[in-house]
Write a protein that holds these residues in place. Sequence first.
Motif, PDB file in Angstrom:
ATOM      1  N   SER A  76       9.740   8.975  -6.690  1.00 35.11           N
ATOM      2  CA  SER A  76       9.705   7.962  -5.587  1.00 35.11           C
ATOM      3  C   SER A  76       8.673   8.127  -4.828  1.00 35.11           C
ATOM      4  O   SER A  76       7.917   9.044  -4.633  1.00 35.11           O
ATOM      5  CB  SER A  76      10.937   8.723  -4.655  1.00 35.11           C
ATOM      6  OG  SER A  76      12.229   8.412  -5.023  1.00 35.11           O
ATOM      7  N   LEU A  77       8.199   6.926  -4.521  1.00 27.84           N
ATOM      8  CA  LEU A  77       6.816   6.747  -3.373  1.00 27.84           C
ATOM      9  C   LEU A  77       7.393   6.057  -2.081  1.00 27.84           C
ATOM     10  O   LEU A  77       8.182   5.137  -2.054  1.00 27.84           O
ATOM     11  CB  LEU A  77       5.976   5.795  -3.932  1.00 27.84           C
ATOM     12  CG  LEU A  77       5.503   6.043  -5.386  1.00 27.84           C
ATOM     13  CD1 LEU A  77       4.648   4.889  -6.145  1.00 27.84           C
ATOM     14  CD2 LEU A  77       4.791   7.399  -5.185  1.00 27.84           C
ATOM     15  N   ALA A  78       7.122   6.835  -1.182  1.00 26.06           N
ATOM     16  CA  ALA A  78       7.493   6.348   0.266  1.00 26.06           C
ATOM     17  C   ALA A  78       6.343   6.433   1.343  1.00 26.06           C
ATOM     18  O   ALA A  78       6.104   7.273   1.854  1.00 26.06           O
ATOM     19  CB  ALA A  78       8.485   7.498   0.758  1.00 26.06           C
ATOM     20  N   PRO A  79       5.819   5.053   1.099  1.00 27.21           N
ATOM     21  CA  PRO A  79       4.538   5.117   2.121  1.00 27.21           C
ATOM     22  C   PRO A  79       4.786   5.104   3.582  1.00 27.21           C
ATOM     23  O   PRO A  79       6.188   4.644   4.115  1.00 27.21           O
ATOM     24  CB  PRO A  79       4.080   3.672   1.861  1.00 27.21           C
ATOM     25  CG  PRO A  79       5.166   2.744   1.337  1.00 27.21           C
ATOM     26  CD  PRO A  79       6.076   4.052   0.357  1.00 27.21           C
ATOM     27  N   GLY A  80       3.897   5.239   4.299  1.00 26.25           N
ATOM     28  CA  GLY A  80       4.295   5.638   6.087  1.00 26.25           C
ATOM     29  C   GLY A  80       4.923   6.384   6.423  1.00 26.25           C
ATOM     30  O   GLY A  80       5.909   6.846   6.428  1.00 26.25           O
ATOM     31  N   THR A 116       0.734  -1.338   0.069  1.00 28.64           N
ATOM     32  CA  THR A 116      -0.103  -0.086   0.068  1.00 28.64           C
ATOM     33  C   THR A 116       1.024   1.279  -0.079  1.00 28.64           C
ATOM     34  O   THR A 116       1.716   1.317   0.926  1.00 28.64           O
ATOM     35  CB  THR A 116      -0.917  -0.083   1.310  1.00 28.64           C
ATOM     36  OG1 THR A 116      -1.560  -1.364   1.258  1.00 28.64           O
ATOM     37  CG2 THR A 116      -1.829   1.304   1.102  1.00 28.64           C
ATOM     38  N   VAL A 117       0.931   1.837  -1.016  1.00 27.70           N
ATOM     39  CA  VAL A 117       1.715   3.308  -1.091  1.00 27.70           C
ATOM     40  C   VAL A 117       0.897   4.419  -1.302  1.00 27.70           C
ATOM     41  O   VAL A 117       1.386   5.463  -1.146  1.00 27.70           O
ATOM     42  CB  VAL A 117       2.494   3.221  -2.404  1.00 27.70           C
ATOM     43  CG1 VAL A 117       3.324   2.173  -2.330  1.00 27.70           C
ATOM     44  CG2 VAL A 117       1.750   3.052  -3.495  1.00 27.70           C
ATOM     45  N   GLY A 118      -0.440   4.266  -1.167  1.00 26.93           N
ATOM     46  CA  GLY A 118      -1.378   5.522  -0.938  1.00 26.93           C
ATOM     47  C   GLY A 118      -1.963   5.841  -2.359  1.00 26.93           C
ATOM     48  O   GLY A 118      -1.866   5.426  -3.573  1.00 26.93           O
TER      49      GLY A 118
END
Length: 159
Positions: free
Chosen positions: A155-159, A78-80
């Motif tokens: 870049s994707l940075a979940p959390g 899950t990355v949003g």
Amino acid sequence: MTELKDIEITFDPDEIVSALYPGRKPSEKILFETRKVLEQVVKLAHPRALYVWVDVAAVRGEQIELVSRDGPGRVLLTVGPHADLMAKAEIALVSAVTIGETLDTKVRALNGEGKPLESYLLDSVGVIALAKTGDAVRAYAESEAALRKWGVSPSLAPG
């Protein structure tokens, strides 16, 4: 997974002060303490990253389905709301970065010694060091992509 070590991160005192105090000029005490903290960070931060290349199987809403390239295994990450940025991706680099625990230990010790300003500055610069470690992983991914004539998404940075 592969470990990326020997990550060199550098700090410009003016860059740090601008990040911590945007739009205002900090006191001489803050500038002095920031420079002192920068000397400590060089000794306390031990940047490293673990990364793995994975195949992108699908994008489903806010999730990306990733498939291991080293054997069986699928995971939904899950990355949003920006997961759609991966819609055209075939391969992704997934990583975790750290600067080690030494800096956090020092931050706690400074708090315990009644040095909240030094603790705050050290912790803040540690966050910047962590971001710079992530930048090094991104630079690696971009260099690998350029060699293969691939495109690169944000870049994707979940959390």
